[in-house]
Design a protein around this motif. Structure first.
Motif, short mmCIF file in Angstrom:
data_model
loop_
_atom_site.label_atom_id
_atom_site.label_comp_id
_atom_site.label_asym_id
_atom_site.label_seq_id
_atom_site.Cartn_x
_atom_site.Cartn_y
_atom_site.Cartn_z
N UNK A 113 5.65 -42.17 55.79
CA UNK A 113 6.15 -41.63 54.95
C UNK A 113 6.23 -40.78 55.46
N UNK A 114 6.80 -39.22 54.75
CA UNK A 114 7.01 -37.83 55.57
C UNK A 114 5.51 -37.31 56.04
N UNK A 115 5.60 -36.63 57.22
CA UNK A 115 3.76 -36.22 57.87
C UNK A 115 4.43 -34.25 56.79
N UNK A 116 3.31 -34.44 56.58
CA UNK A 116 2.92 -33.06 55.41
C UNK A 116 3.14 -32.02 56.69
N UNK A 117 2.71 -31.74 57.68
CA UNK A 117 1.28 -30.79 58.04
C UNK A 117 -0.11 -30.74 58.06
N UNK A 118 -1.02 -29.63 58.58
CA UNK A 118 -1.99 -29.43 58.30
C UNK A 118 -2.33 -28.15 57.47
#
Length: 149
Positions: free
Chosen positions: A144-149
């Protein structure tokens, strides 16, 4: 034999933070993955260019891997296929180097065939069956792709 939960590579906890700068010292674009608490891959950076850096705040016990963005081949991070950050109170930002491993000949052959986009033509090539089998395998791990916080 199935992998037990105790031996599965995964993140354990987020107690001790580490600021790292991943440096791509290959001539390939690199995908950088964090292995989460369930042992699944999370792509944090896609296509890190040669000689470029990517800064990440991570934690001890959080494993990382690097793959060639085009071929899916495993790359080395600080001379190992799995990188585990270690806090160093004397170093504010750690420089973590991504390099090429010494490939076995069969792996290098598959890597080159994938690089040239021949994967889907495997059955029509006059090459050993073992190369055809390896070539047909999907080199890009599900993630899955990291979406940031």
């Amino acid at each position: 034999m199935a992998e037990s939960e105790d031996t599965k590579v995964k993140s354990i906890h987020s107690d001790t933070g580490v600021y790292v700068n991943f440096v791509n010292k290959t001539q390939r674009r690199v995908d950088l993955f964090w292995i989460d608490f369930q042992g699944r891959l999370v792509r944090y950076k896609q296509g890190l260019k040669p000689d470029k850096k990517h800064a990440i705040y991570t934690y001890e016990t959080h494993p990382w891997i690097a793959r060639d963005a085009r071929t899916g081949s495993s790359l080395l991070i600080n001379k190992d296929f799995i990188y585990y950050p270690k806090a160093d109170p004397d170093v504010q930002v750690q420089q973590i180097v991504i390099t090429l491993p010494v490939f076995r000949l069969i792996d290098r052959c598959v890597d080159l065939l994938r690089f040239y986009g021949i994967r889907h033509q495997a059955d029509s090539l006059s090459i050993p069956v073992i190369l055809i089998k390896d070539l047909k395998k999907n080199p890009h791990p599900p993630c899955r792709e990291y979406k940031g916080q």
